[in-house]
Design an enzyme around this catalytic site. Structure first.
Site, PDB file in Angstrom:
ATOM      1  N   MET A   1       0.849  -1.133   0.000  1.00 17.39           N
ATOM      2  CA  MET A   1       0.000   0.000   0.000  1.00 17.39           C
ATOM      3  C   MET A   1       0.912   1.217   0.000  1.00 17.39           C
ATOM      4  SD  MET A   1      -1.868   1.994   2.694  1.00 17.39           S
ATOM      5  CE  MET A   1      -1.068   1.319   4.048  1.00 17.39           C
ATOM      6  N   PRO A   2       0.744   2.194  -0.753  1.00 12.73           N
ATOM      7  CA  PRO A   2      -0.505   2.762  -1.215  1.00 12.73           C
ATOM      8  C   PRO A   2      -1.006   2.169  -2.542  1.00 12.73           C
ATOM      9  CG  PRO A   2       1.281   4.251  -1.743  1.00 12.73           C
ATOM     10  CD  PRO A   2       1.879   3.104  -0.984  1.00 12.73           C
ATOM     11  N   LEU A   3      -2.243   2.530  -2.859  1.00 15.80           N
ATOM     12  CA  LEU A   3      -2.853   2.200  -4.143  1.00 15.80           C
ATOM     13  C   LEU A   3      -2.793   3.459  -4.996  1.00 15.80           C
ATOM     14  CD1 LEU A   3      -4.723   0.669  -6.151  1.00 15.80           C
ATOM     15  CD2 LEU A   3      -6.646   1.431  -4.739  1.00 15.80           C
ATOM     16  N   PHE A  72      -4.106   6.583  -2.794  1.00 12.68           N
ATOM     17  CA  PHE A  72      -4.906   6.141  -1.657  1.00 12.68           C
ATOM     18  C   PHE A  72      -3.945   5.520  -0.655  1.00 12.68           C
ATOM     19  CE2 PHE A  72      -7.677   6.205  -5.283  1.00 12.68           C
ATOM     20  CZ  PHE A  72      -8.891   6.680  -4.795  1.00 12.68           C
TER      21      PHE A  72
END
Length: 129
Positions: A1-3, A72
């Site tokens: 993560m992140p996206l 995100f």
């Protein structure tokens, strides 16, 4: 993560998109210090008339090489975010031929409990990650 979600104007080759994604991942690794395989990227290609991104009064024009990046992520420091923006802009200019004015970045912050990497499990909450 992140996206990371990328919105591009249609017309780039598969190799150009692959390079763009690789360069973006390097920026994520450097700025956010995540593991190598912490890579989540989605590309949306749009007709030019479906994307309207002006300059908020800053006095510049964008080209058809516009790249919009939505990040995100769970909370990141202001230092990490500004480092990511700087690294990405410089790398896109150098390795992808994308002018710095053609890069638009937005962060969408959420919490650790907002992520499931599979199996219907919130790995950050269960301690798996």
């Amino acid at each position: 993560m992140p996206l990371l979600q990328f919105d591009l104007i249609q017309g780039r080759s598969a190799d150009e998109v692959k390079t763009l994604l690789n360069v973006a991942h390097e920026a994520v690794l450097t700025a956010f210090k995540v593991p190598e395989r912490d890579r989540y990227q989605i590309v949306h290609e749009n007709p030019a008339h479906f994307m309207v991104f002006q300059d908020t009064g800053l006095g510049f024009e964008r080209s058809n090489k516009l790249v919009v990046v939505r990040v995100f992520t769970s909370p990141r420091s202001e230092e990490q975010k500004t480092l990511f923006m700087k690294i990405l802009a410089e790398a896109f200019a150098e390795k992808c031929g994308i002018e710095v004015r053609d890069l638009f970045i937005s962060f969408v912050t959420n919490s650790k409990g907002d992520w499931s990497f599979g199996f219907g499990e919130a790995q950050y909450l269960t301690g798996t990650l």
